[in-house]
Design an enzyme around this catalytic site. Structure first.
Site, PDB file in Angstrom:
ATOM      1  N   ARG A 164       0.829  -1.204   0.000  1.00 51.76           N
ATOM      2  CA  ARG A 164       0.000   0.000   0.000  1.00 51.76           C
ATOM      3  C   ARG A 164       0.870   1.264   0.000  1.00 51.76           C
ATOM      4  O   ARG A 164       0.564   2.254   0.640  1.00 51.76           O
ATOM      5  CB  ARG A 164      -0.960   0.026   1.196  1.00 51.76           C
ATOM      6  CG  ARG A 164      -1.883  -1.167   1.286  1.00 51.76           C
ATOM      7  CD  ARG A 164      -2.839  -1.250   0.103  1.00 51.76           C
ATOM      8  NE  ARG A 164      -3.668  -2.440   0.209  1.00 51.76           N
ATOM      9  CZ  ARG A 164      -3.338  -3.632  -0.300  1.00 51.76           C
ATOM     10  NH1 ARG A 164      -2.207  -3.772  -0.981  1.00 51.76           N
ATOM     11  NH2 ARG A 164      -4.117  -4.663  -0.162  1.00 51.76           N
ATOM     12  N   SER A 236     -11.272  -0.557   3.522  1.00 52.86           N
ATOM     13  CA  SER A 236     -10.330  -0.915   4.586  1.00 52.86           C
ATOM     14  C   SER A 236      -9.651   0.338   5.125  1.00 52.86           C
ATOM     15  O   SER A 236      -8.951   1.029   4.384  1.00 52.86           O
ATOM     16  CB  SER A 236      -9.279  -1.895   4.055  1.00 52.86           C
ATOM     17  OG  SER A 236      -9.892  -3.075   3.586  1.00 52.86           O
ATOM     18  N   GLU A 332      -4.705   3.272   6.432  1.00 53.34           N
ATOM     19  CA  GLU A 332      -4.538   3.134   4.984  1.00 53.34           C
ATOM     20  C   GLU A 332      -5.040   4.367   4.249  1.00 53.34           C
ATOM     21  O   GLU A 332      -4.570   4.699   3.177  1.00 53.34           O
ATOM     22  CB  GLU A 332      -5.278   1.886   4.497  1.00 53.34           C
ATOM     23  CG  GLU A 332      -5.017   1.534   3.056  1.00 53.34           C
ATOM     24  CD  GLU A 332      -5.561   0.170   2.669  1.00 53.34           C
ATOM     25  OE1 GLU A 332      -6.086   0.047   1.545  1.00 53.34           O
ATOM     26  OE2 GLU A 332      -5.474  -0.754   3.486  1.00 53.34           O
TER      27      GLU A 332
END
Length: 336
Positions: A164, A236, A332
């Site tokens: 990520r 998420s 995130e």
């Protein structure tokens, strides 16, 4: 190209926060983009590049410039060895590109079906799901430097891809705008179906191809993740933490139901959703925001909530996980 002032962003962030941008523009060509940033006033403003707003957490009105690129072209070039090069403009909706490629029997992106956002945002976050990451297929990222307005191109190796993460979130953050991304896909099936939940569903099918993989991924996502059109969320919210394999196995010995994902070099990932659920947060509501009842990894806006309320909730969750498991959860989403 019109430049809007005090532009409402409620419909353009998937949390549905009622915030405004001081200035907002939608360039649909390189010429319009260069014209915008040739003005030193706009070049020196704080900048947010906006795709679908699916990974942004606006805490208040943004006193800068929001740019929503509308580069929508998709081209393809046949390559040797049953490969095809796909180039897509930054404004193309990600899942529309995946659907297009699957319909043409071009494999490589099907595991990333259903991920919200645009093509331009995909390499920034190195989006990933069900055993695949976008770095697996990207060959080149094209962008415009905001200081010199020159076009620069990054090879896959230049992008500094991580979990990520990429160089676009680090050294190049707010210094460029991605305009186009190129991918190398295959006209022969090279399925990536080792991911546990995906594999189990596909095993029951008489035929398995990239279309079946896409449909199964979409089915899993629909069952696991809430629709932002129904309840505000950004998918998420936390990354799955990486710990030493020894730490992960010790934790698994205490909690046999825990699934550990070894990543090599003595490291392993632990599901952040599991950690959050063990701390009792799943389904818990705090005022106008909360943790989704079916997926502890998703924080939601029940209506009228704010980014600050989500941040406070996230901090409380991080503290709980740190106190119980001595593991730090990293967000995130990008906080604005």
């Amino acid at each position: 190209m019109q430049i809007h002032e005090h532009y409402p962003l409620k419909a353009q962030n998937t949390f549905g926060f009622d915030v405004k941008a001081r200035y907002y523009a939608e360039p649909s060509s390189l010429e319009e983009l260069k014209s915008l940033f040739s003005d030193i006033f706009f070049r020196e403003l704080p900048l947010v590049a906006l795709g679908e707003g699916s990974n942004l957490l606006f805490c208040r009105d943004f006193e800068g410039l929001v740019v929503h690129p509308r580069f929508m072209e998709i081209t393809s070039t046949a390559l040797p060895n049953s490969e095809v090069m796909i180039s897509a403009g930054a404004g193309v909706i990600w899942d529309s590109l995946v659907a297009h490629c699957v319909a043409q029997a071009w494999g490589g992106l099907e595991n990333l079906s259903g991920i919200p956002g645009t093509v331009g945002a995909a390499p920034i976050q190195n989006i990933g799901a069900y055993g695949a990451e976008v770095k697996d297929t990207i060959t080149e990222v094209e962008a415009i430097r905001l200081d010199s307005l020159e076009t620069i191109r990054f090879s896959n190796a230049d992008c500094g891809f991580g979990y990520r993460d990429s160089i676009f979130k680090q050294a190049w953050k707010n210094k460029l705008l991605i305009t186009k991304v190129s991918f190398c896909l295959s006209t022969q099936s090279k399925l990536n179906i080792q991911y546990d939940s995906l594999s189990k569903l596909l095993q029951a099918m008489p035929k398995i191809g990239i279309q079946e993989v896409r449909e199964t991924v979409l089915q899993i996502r629909k069952e696991k993740l809430p629709d932002p059109a129904e309840i505000g969320n950004a998918g998420s919210f936390f990354k799955n933490p990486t710990v030493t394999e020894a730490t992960a196995l010790a934790l698994q010995a205490r909690y046999p139901q825990l699934t550990v994902y070894p990543t090599g070099k003595g490291q392993a990932k632990i599901p952040a959703g599991w950690l959050i659920e063990q701390c009792g947060w799943k389904g818990k509501q705090r005022g106008r925001v909360g943790v989704h009842k079916a997926q502890a990894l998703v924080l939601v806006n029940y209506g009228g909530g704010t980014g600050e309320e989500i941040l406070q909730l996230a901090a409380a969750i991080q503290q709980s996980v740190a106190e119980r498991f001595n593991i730090a959860l990293e967000m995130e989403v990008n906080v604005v």
